[in-house]
Design a protein around this motif. Structure first.
Motif, PDB file in Angstrom:
ATOM      1  N   TRP A   1       3.093   0.960  -5.729  1.00 17.31           N
ATOM      2  CA  TRP A   1       3.496   0.768  -7.349  1.00 17.31           C
ATOM      3  C   TRP A   1       4.647  -0.163  -7.530  1.00 17.31           C
ATOM      4  O   TRP A   1       4.335  -0.867  -8.573  1.00 17.31           O
ATOM      5  CB  TRP A   1       4.191   2.459  -7.654  1.00 17.31           C
ATOM      6  CG  TRP A   1       4.540   2.524  -9.071  1.00 17.31           C
ATOM      7  CD1 TRP A   1       3.541   2.995  -9.932  1.00 17.31           C
ATOM      8  CD2 TRP A   1       5.529   2.398  -9.870  1.00 17.31           C
ATOM      9  NE1 TRP A   1       4.164   3.191 -11.215  1.00 17.31           N
ATOM     10  CE2 TRP A   1       5.346   2.790 -11.209  1.00 17.31           C
ATOM     11  CE3 TRP A   1       6.844   1.741  -9.340  1.00 17.31           C
ATOM     12  CZ2 TRP A   1       6.359   2.287 -12.159  1.00 17.31           C
ATOM     13  CZ3 TRP A   1       7.761   1.483 -10.595  1.00 17.31           C
ATOM     14  CH2 TRP A   1       7.373   1.864 -11.740  1.00 17.31           C
TER      15      TRP A   1
ATOM     16  N   TYR B   1      -2.632  16.891  -0.331  1.00 11.82           N
ATOM     17  CA  TYR B   1      -2.200  15.395  -0.789  1.00 11.82           C
ATOM     18  C   TYR B   1      -3.101  15.104  -2.060  1.00 11.82           C
ATOM     19  O   TYR B   1      -4.250  15.451  -2.168  1.00 11.82           O
ATOM     20  CB  TYR B   1      -2.733  14.474   0.460  1.00 11.82           C
ATOM     21  CG  TYR B   1      -2.129  12.893   0.061  1.00 11.82           C
ATOM     22  CD1 TYR B   1      -0.847  12.765   0.593  1.00 11.82           C
ATOM     23  CD2 TYR B   1      -2.877  12.004  -0.672  1.00 11.82           C
ATOM     24  CE1 TYR B   1      -0.176  11.601   0.337  1.00 11.82           C
ATOM     25  CE2 TYR B   1      -2.315  10.842  -0.776  1.00 11.82           C
ATOM     26  CZ  TYR B   1      -1.042  10.655  -0.447  1.00 11.82           C
ATOM     27  OH  TYR B   1      -0.692   8.992  -0.377  1.00 11.82           O
TER      28      TYR B   1
ATOM     29  N   LEU C   1      -0.435  -2.205  -1.892  1.00 13.27           N
ATOM     30  CA  LEU C   1       0.253  -2.423  -0.683  1.00 13.27           C
ATOM     31  C   LEU C   1      -0.119  -3.083   0.568  1.00 13.27           C
ATOM     32  O   LEU C   1       0.212  -3.401   1.549  1.00 13.27           O
ATOM     33  CB  LEU C   1       0.526  -1.009  -0.175  1.00 13.27           C
ATOM     34  CG  LEU C   1       1.577  -0.627   0.749  1.00 13.27           C
ATOM     35  CD1 LEU C   1       2.740  -1.444   0.859  1.00 13.27           C
ATOM     36  CD2 LEU C   1       1.942   0.859   0.957  1.00 13.27           C
TER      37      LEU C   1
ATOM     38  N   GLU D   1       2.720  -3.388  -7.684  1.00 11.46           N
ATOM     39  CA  GLU D   1       1.848  -3.646  -8.775  1.00 11.46           C
ATOM     40  C   GLU D   1       2.698  -3.764  -9.924  1.00 11.46           C
ATOM     41  O   GLU D   1       2.535  -4.828 -10.818  1.00 11.46           O
ATOM     42  CB  GLU D   1       0.950  -2.351  -8.988  1.00 11.46           C
ATOM     43  CG  GLU D   1       0.253  -2.137 -10.343  1.00 11.46           C
ATOM     44  CD  GLU D   1      -0.721  -1.037 -10.214  1.00 11.46           C
ATOM     45  OE1 GLU D   1      -0.837  -0.290  -9.275  1.00 11.46           O
ATOM     46  OE2 GLU D   1      -1.160  -0.870 -11.445  1.00 11.46           O
TER      47      GLU D   1
ATOM     48  N   LYS E   1      -0.709  -6.976  -7.878  1.00  8.29           N
ATOM     49  CA  LYS E   1      -1.843  -6.154  -7.699  1.00  8.29           C
ATOM     50  C   LYS E   1      -3.114  -7.060  -7.772  1.00  8.29           C
ATOM     51  O   LYS E   1      -3.151  -7.649  -8.741  1.00  8.29           O
ATOM     52  CB  LYS E   1      -1.927  -4.956  -8.364  1.00  8.29           C
ATOM     53  CG  LYS E   1      -3.101  -3.935  -7.862  1.00  8.29           C
ATOM     54  CD  LYS E   1      -2.900  -2.702  -8.386  1.00  8.29           C
ATOM     55  CE  LYS E   1      -4.047  -1.719  -7.953  1.00  8.29           C
ATOM     56  NZ  LYS E   1      -3.916  -0.609  -8.316  1.00  8.29           N
TER      57      LYS E   1
ATOM     58  N   GLU F   1       5.957  -2.773   7.350  1.00  9.33           N
ATOM     59  CA  GLU F   1       5.173  -1.601   8.348  1.00  9.33           C
ATOM     60  C   GLU F   1       4.518  -2.296   9.387  1.00  9.33           C
ATOM     61  O   GLU F   1       4.598  -1.633  10.436  1.00  9.33           O
ATOM     62  CB  GLU F   1       4.437  -0.963   7.288  1.00  9.33           C
ATOM     63  CG  GLU F   1       4.236   0.588   7.963  1.00  9.33           C
ATOM     64  CD  GLU F   1       2.541   0.769   8.751  1.00  9.33           C
ATOM     65  OE1 GLU F   1       2.419   1.506   9.420  1.00  9.33           O
ATOM     66  OE2 GLU F   1       1.671  -0.245   8.225  1.00  9.33           O
TER      67      GLU F   1
ATOM     68  N   LYS G   1       6.343  -0.637   4.341  1.00 12.67           N
ATOM     69  CA  LYS G   1       6.690   0.839   4.531  1.00 12.67           C
ATOM     70  C   LYS G   1       6.841   1.333   2.982  1.00 12.67           C
ATOM     71  O   LYS G   1       7.676   0.512   2.223  1.00 12.67           O
ATOM     72  CB  LYS G   1       7.925   1.297   5.387  1.00 12.67           C
ATOM     73  CG  LYS G   1       7.618   1.015   6.810  1.00 12.67           C
ATOM     74  CD  LYS G   1       8.706   1.728   7.659  1.00 12.67           C
ATOM     75  CE  LYS G   1       8.771   0.884   8.755  1.00 12.67           C
ATOM     76  NZ  LYS G   1       9.751   1.695   9.579  1.00 12.67           N
TER      77      LYS G   1
ATOM     78  N   GLY H   1       0.124   8.184   9.957  1.00 14.05           N
ATOM     79  CA  GLY H   1      -0.103   9.169   9.209  1.00 14.05           C
ATOM     80  C   GLY H   1      -0.786   8.776   7.979  1.00 14.05           C
ATOM     81  O   GLY H   1      -1.107   7.806   7.495  1.00 14.05           O
TER      82      GLY H   1
END
Ligand code: EPU
Length: 347
Positions: A284, A203, A307, A287, A292, A342, A249, A135
């Motif tokens: 997020w 989005y 991520l 980070e 990050k 994930e 995920k 997705g």
């Protein structure tokens, strides 16, 4: 290993470095490339699936190989895309499991078949797509999939599961659960639209990109090009920097916990997925936990998207995994949220 049939070639001590996008150096004791379903039948008839527990490899874009693999590796190279049915409004297509996912998206956009343009540039093969219900940018595979075809390694039969039987959920399906280790996806059928298409550009980063370019009535080609540009700006090209896309995920937490987190951390983003649940971007959290673009030896996270775990060159699977665990612990300590991988972790 059981005696295999003459139409199956086994490569001994195969190097898997170029076959996983994280670029981890690992070997397979035995690698078998599958380019026809007949080969799966031959393996079944020789008792292979009964005596072995093969690892199924597609594009290698969603795996972390922790070390060399002693189980035989089946690399699925089944090829071909066909239009099965067509009317004024839509087409039904079949795509074989070994087809590169992005080339299927290009194939569709070139013919003005709509439905998968938001899924441009997702690395990997068609066969992996239903397993994790790929997705991106507001669309999931389950929105266009009619059925998944697979080879049942327990009975040796070719079977089909309709969309509602695939138990699709966020990055999840029956193939990751009840059928894990029992099914080899051989292909998928999709229903794609002909113009006029229903465009999905809501989005946030996608709508912003289109607005900035004053594209108010986007075509599927506009969406395709926008997604390609956004992905290129946020996600590293595995040919240049080893990575497997999102490593974790996005966690789903209770609305109650989310409220507490907002009180404590203020601007924490969240997407309501039901009255009781909120999905939080793991990027997020990572980070804010300070990771990050951070590099530790040969591993780190990507500078434009926390991520994504990256291999700066020469990292082992163990090093990447250990870094992932460090990040997981750090996020858990700061926010009380447990991140789940994930990516498929291969022991
Ligand atoms: N964010 C940060 N810092 C970061 C990264 C993200 O603060 O370093 C926050 C921002 O608030 C941003 C939000 O996270 O607005 C969402 O970021 P993004 O649009 O990049 O999406 P994502 O939730 O991090 C998911 C998928 C991606 C998919 C994108 C776009 C998962 C695990 N990942 O990422 O899928 O491309 O949405 O739809 O659901 C993949 O599965 O490998 C993958 C790349």
């Amino acid at each position: 290993m059981a005696q295999t049939s003459p139409n199956v070639t086994i490569i001994q001590q195969a190097d898997l470095t170029a076959l996983n996008t994280l670029g981890v150096k690992a070997k397979a004791e035995k690698l078998i490339e599958i380019s026809s379903i007949d080969q799966l039948h031959s393996l079944f008839d020789s008792g292979f699936f009964e005596s072995e527990n093969p690892f199924i490899l597609g594009g290698g874009s969603n795996v972390l190989l922790k070390k060399d693999i002693s189980r035989p590796v089946l690399k699925i190279d089944l090829d071909g895309v066909e239009i099965k049915f067509e009317d004024e409004k839509s087409v039904i297509i079949f795509a074989a499991a070994g087809v590169n996912w992005h080339s299927l998206v290009e194939w569709a956009v070139q013919r003005d078949f709509g439905g998968i343009e938001n899924l441009a540039l997702i690395p990997g093969t068609v066969g992996a797509a239903p397993i994790q219900n790929i997705g991106a940018y507001g669309v999931e595979l389950k929105d266009v999939l009619i059925s998944t075809l697979y080879f049942d390694t327990i009975t040796g039969e070719e079977k089909t599961l309709q969309n509602d039987e695939c138990e699709f959920a966020y990055r999840d399906s029956i193939f990751k659960n009840r059928l894990k280790g029992k099914a080899i996806v051989t292909g998928i059928r999709l229903r794609l639209t002909k113009a006029p298409h229903s465009i999905n550009s809501s989005y946030r980063s996608l709508s912003e990109y289109l607005e900035n370019r004053e594209i108010s009535d986007p075509t599927i080609k506009d969406v395709f090009e926008a997604v390609v540009a956004i992905r290129k700006s946020k996600l590293p090209d595995p040919k240049l920097i080893g990575n497997a896309g999102s490593f974790f995920k996005n966690p789903v937490v209770t609305a109650k916990l989310y409220k507490t987190l907002v009180e404590k951390f203020g601007d924490i983003p969240g997407y309501k997925i039901s009255e009781k649940e909120v999905k939080i971007p793991a990027g997020w959290l990572i980070e804010k936990a300070g990771w990050k673009g951070n590099r530790v030896g040969k591993v780190g996270t990507y500078e434009n998207q926390a991520l994504v775990l990256v291999n700066h060159g020469g990292a082992t699977g163990e090093e990447l995994w250990s870094h992932a665990l460090t990040i997981q612990k750090s996020v858990s300590k700061k926010f009380g949220i447990e991140l789940a991988p994930e990516v498929n972790i291969v022991e």
